[in-house]
Design an enzyme around this catalytic site. Structure first.
Site, PDB file in Angstrom:
ATOM      1  N   MET A   1       0.820  -1.206   0.000  1.00  0.00           N
ATOM      2  CA  MET A   1       0.000   0.000   0.000  1.00  0.00           C
ATOM      3  C   MET A   1       0.863   1.269   0.000  1.00  0.00           C
ATOM      4  SD  MET A   1      -2.845  -1.383   2.749  1.00  0.00           S
ATOM      5  CE  MET A   1      -4.053  -0.081   2.510  1.00  0.00           C
ATOM      6  N   HIS A   2       0.200   2.388  -0.296  1.00  0.00           N
ATOM      7  CA  HIS A   2       0.710   3.756  -0.126  1.00  0.00           C
ATOM      8  C   HIS A   2       1.667   4.226  -1.210  1.00  0.00           C
ATOM      9  CE1 HIS A   2      -0.958   3.060   3.797  1.00  0.00           C
ATOM     10  NE2 HIS A   2       0.059   2.322   4.207  1.00  0.00           N
TER      11      HIS A   2
ATOM     12  N   ASP B   1      -2.878  -4.786   0.524  1.00  0.00           N
ATOM     13  CA  ASP B   1      -2.545  -6.087   1.103  1.00  0.00           C
ATOM     14  C   ASP B   1      -3.321  -6.400   2.377  1.00  0.00           C
ATOM     15  OD1 ASP B   1      -1.163  -4.256   2.710  1.00  0.00           O
ATOM     16  OD2 ASP B   1       0.814  -4.931   2.074  1.00  0.00           O
TER      17      ASP B   1
END
Length: 501
Positions: free
Chosen positions: A81-82, A240
């Protein structure tokens, strides 16, 4: 019988898994890689290397099960992520992706906090503003690399780049989008207010879908490169944490998971977006509209044990587990602070580092190894404690990640959390979650819940907490918290001193 493919794009490896609709693993292929760190605190990766890993693993799982090629109905993704991936108007990568563990954007974090103010941060993005998230990283590119910023036409999350390469379509899902700091969590849409304040065009951001929504099909070029059948349905996928939840069967309100991978998380499923006034947890959108999850996250979970093990020439993990199981709770009076790369929940402190406290002449490798496991579990217990303060609780938890393969670490978690733990049979929960999402989007399952009921199975044991061990750990846990609170200033000064070049 229909088959499905789940692809998990992680920070250090990519896995492609072929499963039958009842969850039987037909084939699994993985590629490891290492992100680049051109400067202290930087973490970057060339998206094309992810794509090459994706192509190679897809070819391998299909070659292993050549008779199932025509039975593959759908494919989907779980992704780290991110992170920030940028493409130009011709769909070429502008620069290496900036990852979630990147710390370069501290100035942009402070700028964004000033632009929004705490009130709007709570109301719109509902998450702490932290380095490594997509929006501060994008603001860094705007300020430090204006020539690259001028080339940007499309912005996406890491897994979405692979999806684009498979289908030719650019899209994302609500869960990953909500972890960018550019998304309105309550309204499930990109926030024009936030992006306007940051000076970022909203037009760069892709349309969002439910995790199981079909967003394209495998194009001709990719079919030729991988061996996939042209027209196989590709679904949106998710971050995730959402996909691990699906792969663990934790898809109902009140379900909870602990995960010890490279980093660590404790997550709770919710039917409401939980607002944390202290902004030291994360609340992200779930796998569909009307579903959210709240998560406490630590930076250095399995990474702490991997780091400790790397100090020795040889490591037999099975033998180490046997030895660790024989060490009493408390590791002979040793406590480990797992802050090797800063910490998120509950401290939000990038300028802290790790420590062993209580070493003595009787301390050996085994005691230190157990102390690392205990320190990680203490840090996760702080996440549980913070979430409990928000009204979130669970009667049991599902444990996942690499630590779920270690019985001593499972028992340590259970004893510290004072909760029973279950583990899923399939150790690749994120890949399985992606495969289940693919099954929904391709019509194999009616919905995510049915997919979980058909494909997720649990090991035939439950790890129960020991009352005596929990009592012992309560005292150590309080000391663990006291060490941060009372020693923070010294450790921060030492951390910053060590970063001087």
């Amino acid at each position: 019988m229909s088959c499905l493919i789940g692809i998990d794009l992680g920070t250090s490896s990519l896995r492609s898994m072929l499963v039958s609709e009842d969850g039987e693993v037909k084939a699994l292929s993985a590629r490891s890689y290492q992100f680049a760190s051109p400067h202290n605190g930087y973490a970057e990766h060339d998206p094309e290397k992810w794509w090459q890993a994706c192509l190679e693993t897809l070819r391998e799982v299909l070659h292993t099960q050549v008779d199932t090629k025509e039975e593959v109905r759908g494919l989907s993704f779980s992704g780290q992520m991110h992170g920030l991936v940028m493409l130009d108007s011709k769909f070429h990568v502008v620069r290496p992706a900036i990852l979630h563990c990147d710390a370069r954007s501290s100035d942009q974090v402070e700028e964004l906090k000033g632009l929004l103010g705490e009130g709007r941060i709570r109301d719109i993005i509902m998450n702490p503003v932290y380095t490594g998230f997509l929006l501060p990283s994008l603001m860094w590119v705007k300020e430090k690399e204006p020539e690259n910023f001028a080339r940007i036409a499309h912005v996406m999350l890491p897994k979405d780049y692979l999806k684009f390469k498979l289908t030719g379509e650019i899209s994302t899902d609500y869960s990953d989008a909500s972890a960018t700091l550019a998304f309105d969590i309550r309204r499930n849409c990109w926030s024009r207010e936030v992006l306007d304040l940051a000076g970022i065009p909203i037009e760069w951001f892709p349309p969002c879908y439910d995790t199981a929504a079909a967003v394209g099909t495998v194009c001709k070029k990719t079919a030729e490169e991988t061996g996939l059948r042209m027209g196989v349905i590709v679904c949106a996928g998710g971050g995730d944490q959402v996909m691990q939840g699906i792969g663990n069967g934790a898809v109902h309100e009140g379900d909870a998971c602990s995960n010890i991978g490279t980093s660590g998380q404790v997550s709770f499923q919710s039917g409401l977006p939980i607002c944390n006034p202290f902004l030291n947890t994360n609340t992200f959108c779930g796998y569909k509209k009307g579903r959210w999850f709240t998560m406490g996250a630590i930076m250095n979970a399995g990474l702490s044990y991997k780091w400790f093990s790397s100090l020795f020439e040889t490591v037999d993990y099975d033998k180490m587990n046997e030895k660790i199981a024989k060490v009493p709770p408390g590791s002979g009076g040793v406590i480990f602070l797992p802050y090797l790369n800063g910490e998120r929940t509950p401290h939000l402190n990038p300028n802290i580092s790790g420590a062993f406290v209580g070493l003595n002449v009787n301390t050996g490798r085994t005691q230190m190894a157990r102390a690392v496991m205990e320190g990680v579990a203490f840090a996760l217990n702080q996440c549980i404690e913070v979430c409990s303060g928000l009204g979130l609780s669970a009667q049991s938890m599902i444990a996942s990640g690499g630590a779920a393969r270690s019985m001593p670490w499972l028992q340590i978690q259970s004893d510290i959390f004072d909760l029973p733990l279950r583990t899923a049979e399939n150790e690749e929960q994120a890949s399985l979650g992606a495969a289940i999402a693919a099954g929904v989007g391709s019509g194999v399952y009616r919905d995510i819940e049915e997919g979980c009921s058909r494909a997720v199975r649990y090991k035939d044991f439950i790890v129960e907490p020991s009352r005596e061990n929990h009592r012992i750990y309560q005292e150590y846990y309080q000391l663990f918290k006291d060490m941060y609170n009372e020693g923070r200033g010294v450790i921060e000064r030492l951390t910053l001193l060590g970063r001087r070049e």
